[in-house]
Design a protein around this motif. Sequence first.
Motif, PDB file in Angstrom:
ATOM      1  N   CYS A 275     -31.353  -0.104 -25.148  1.00 42.68           N
ATOM      2  CA  CYS A 275     -30.935  -1.489 -25.374  1.00 42.68           C
ATOM      3  C   CYS A 275     -29.413  -1.543 -25.313  1.00 42.68           C
ATOM      4  O   CYS A 275     -28.723  -0.789 -26.008  1.00 42.68           O
ATOM      5  CB  CYS A 275     -31.446  -1.961 -26.734  1.00 42.68           C
ATOM      6  SG  CYS A 275     -30.836  -3.593 -27.219  1.00 42.68           S
ATOM      7  N   SER A 276     -28.879  -2.417 -24.510  1.00 43.75           N
ATOM      8  CA  SER A 276     -27.429  -2.492 -24.318  1.00 43.75           C
ATOM      9  C   SER A 276     -26.727  -3.155 -25.489  1.00 43.75           C
ATOM     10  O   SER A 276     -25.504  -3.074 -25.599  1.00 43.75           O
ATOM     11  CB  SER A 276     -27.108  -3.262 -23.031  1.00 43.75           C
ATOM     12  OG  SER A 276     -27.641  -4.576 -23.109  1.00 43.75           O
ATOM     13  N   ASP A 277     -27.468  -3.813 -26.378  1.00 41.68           N
ATOM     14  CA  ASP A 277     -26.853  -4.465 -27.535  1.00 41.68           C
ATOM     15  C   ASP A 277     -26.678  -3.503 -28.704  1.00 41.68           C
ATOM     16  O   ASP A 277     -25.591  -3.345 -29.232  1.00 41.68           O
ATOM     17  CB  ASP A 277     -27.690  -5.674 -27.973  1.00 41.68           C
ATOM     18  CG  ASP A 277     -27.454  -6.868 -27.060  1.00 41.68           C
ATOM     19  OD1 ASP A 277     -26.447  -6.864 -26.345  1.00 41.68           O
ATOM     20  OD2 ASP A 277     -28.277  -7.794 -27.075  1.00 41.68           O
ATOM     21  N   CYS A 278     -27.784  -2.872 -29.127  1.00 37.69           N
ATOM     22  CA  CYS A 278     -27.701  -1.998 -30.300  1.00 37.69           C
ATOM     23  C   CYS A 278     -27.655  -0.524 -29.926  1.00 37.69           C
ATOM     24  O   CYS A 278     -27.130   0.286 -30.682  1.00 37.69           O
ATOM     25  CB  CYS A 278     -28.879  -2.260 -31.241  1.00 37.69           C
ATOM     26  SG  CYS A 278     -30.493  -1.804 -30.550  1.00 37.69           S
ATOM     27  N   CYS A 301     -32.836  -5.872 -33.957  1.00 37.45           N
ATOM     28  CA  CYS A 301     -31.633  -5.673 -33.147  1.00 37.45           C
ATOM     29  C   CYS A 301     -30.424  -6.258 -33.867  1.00 37.45           C
ATOM     30  O   CYS A 301     -30.400  -7.447 -34.208  1.00 37.45           O
ATOM     31  CB  CYS A 301     -31.801  -6.318 -31.771  1.00 37.45           C
ATOM     32  SG  CYS A 301     -30.470  -5.905 -30.622  1.00 37.45           S
ATOM     33  N   GLN A 303     -27.456  -6.938 -32.919  1.00 36.58           N
ATOM     34  CA  GLN A 303     -26.537  -7.782 -32.176  1.00 36.58           C
ATOM     35  C   GLN A 303     -27.080  -9.170 -31.878  1.00 36.58           C
ATOM     36  O   GLN A 303     -26.416  -9.969 -31.242  1.00 36.58           O
ATOM     37  CB  GLN A 303     -26.168  -7.095 -30.850  1.00 36.58           C
ATOM     38  CG  GLN A 303     -25.466  -5.765 -31.020  1.00 36.58           C
ATOM     39  CD  GLN A 303     -24.114  -5.910 -31.665  1.00 36.58           C
ATOM     40  OE1 GLN A 303     -23.456  -6.931 -31.504  1.00 36.58           O
ATOM     41  NE2 GLN A 303     -23.691  -4.900 -32.405  1.00 36.58           N
ATOM     42  N   PHE A 304     -28.283  -9.464 -32.327  1.00 34.81           N
ATOM     43  CA  PHE A 304     -28.887 -10.741 -31.956  1.00 34.81           C
ATOM     44  C   PHE A 304     -29.622 -11.319 -33.147  1.00 34.81           C
ATOM     45  O   PHE A 304     -30.483 -10.675 -33.723  1.00 34.81           O
ATOM     46  CB  PHE A 304     -29.863 -10.544 -30.792  1.00 34.81           C
ATOM     47  CG  PHE A 304     -30.435 -11.831 -30.269  1.00 34.81           C
ATOM     48  CD1 PHE A 304     -29.610 -12.803 -29.754  1.00 34.81           C
ATOM     49  CD2 PHE A 304     -31.802 -12.046 -30.284  1.00 34.81           C
ATOM     50  CE1 PHE A 304     -30.137 -13.984 -29.257  1.00 34.81           C
ATOM     51  CE2 PHE A 304     -32.327 -13.221 -29.794  1.00 34.81           C
ATOM     52  CZ  PHE A 304     -31.492 -14.187 -29.278  1.00 34.81           C
ATOM     53  N   ILE A 321     -31.688  -9.524 -23.485  1.00 37.16           N
ATOM     54  CA  ILE A 321     -31.282  -8.117 -23.548  1.00 37.16           C
ATOM     55  C   ILE A 321     -31.383  -7.491 -22.163  1.00 37.16           C
ATOM     56  O   ILE A 321     -32.430  -7.527 -21.556  1.00 37.16           O
ATOM     57  CB  ILE A 321     -32.136  -7.332 -24.548  1.00 37.16           C
ATOM     58  CG1 ILE A 321     -31.785  -7.783 -25.973  1.00 37.16           C
ATOM     59  CG2 ILE A 321     -31.949  -5.842 -24.405  1.00 37.16           C
ATOM     60  CD1 ILE A 321     -32.431  -6.956 -27.051  1.00 37.16           C
TER      61      ILE A 321
END
Length: 326
Positions: A275-278, A301, A303-304, A321
């Motif tokens: 996952c590019s966010d977390c 997650c 970041q969201f 995501i």
Amino acid sequence: MMGTYRKRISSSRPNLRTSDGEEVPVSQKKLRFTEQFKFFDRLHDDIVVSILSILIATSDCPSDFINARITCKNMYTLSQSPIVLAKASPKTFVRAKNWSEFGQAFLLDCANAGNIEAWYGLSFIVKAARKLHAAAMYSLALIQFNGSGGSKSMKNLKVGARLCQRAAYLGCADANREFGHCLQDGYGVSQDVSKGHHLLHLANVHDIGVVFSLVARSQDVSNDTMRNILAKWGHPVNQFLVDWFSIRVPDKGLRLCSNNGCGRPETRKHEFRKCSDCGEVNYCSRACQELDWKLRHKFECVQFDVDDDDDVIDEIEVMHIATTDA
């Protein structure tokens, strides 16, 4: 006046004989129990084989078939017939927590009898795919997408997309979802957003149908119930991998797919996308990413933030995501 009575006539009970010819007295109850099993000896072998074939094909757990197999010597012998073993469903294979040499030998016997599910269970994926096994064909597609067993340069997106398309045509729901993402993103095929959205819609309809068909009696359709059902819904081989690696720690440095219902391990470091966010979860495919996002990860997650009051968020959250190579 004296009452009349009948003289009780004692019936002689037959005795069993040992191998030396010595008589052994038995109770009438045990005798009737023994006589019942003699009925199986009078059945034609073809009838017993037919019964065992139906049983092994419809069993929900290994004990259903094992209990019938150990009934008598004749049943045990006929249960080893290739005709019976070729029809064994994957639900009759021994579970990961009870795995033993007996379970492996049984699986090998089924594979030698031409059982396609046993081929897939023993990782004879190519052999099973040639017989149009949908789950095996989808697994081959993921191998091509990830370059499993080799380096990144061994990836072949076009071959993976074709295999994924065939698996989707054969009825594999995960392949249907994965190929929808391929069309939507132009991943290994020419981009066609409308067709991709259509396939993703069909995959979501399938998920809803699975949930409602399994909870129709209890009428319990809470979010927790949906997560548990969809996470465990899939091919028994995937559930075997999940249970296997929960008991046995995988090789150091290699990760498992974060989708709870997948169970696929990496074959090299950083093979799966994260996952590019977390950056805390990783997936073997876009299909696993989307399913895990809907069931679990969107609530975790960091970041969201999920707005529970937004009715349209479920339509756009999958696109939020983006996955990148680790």
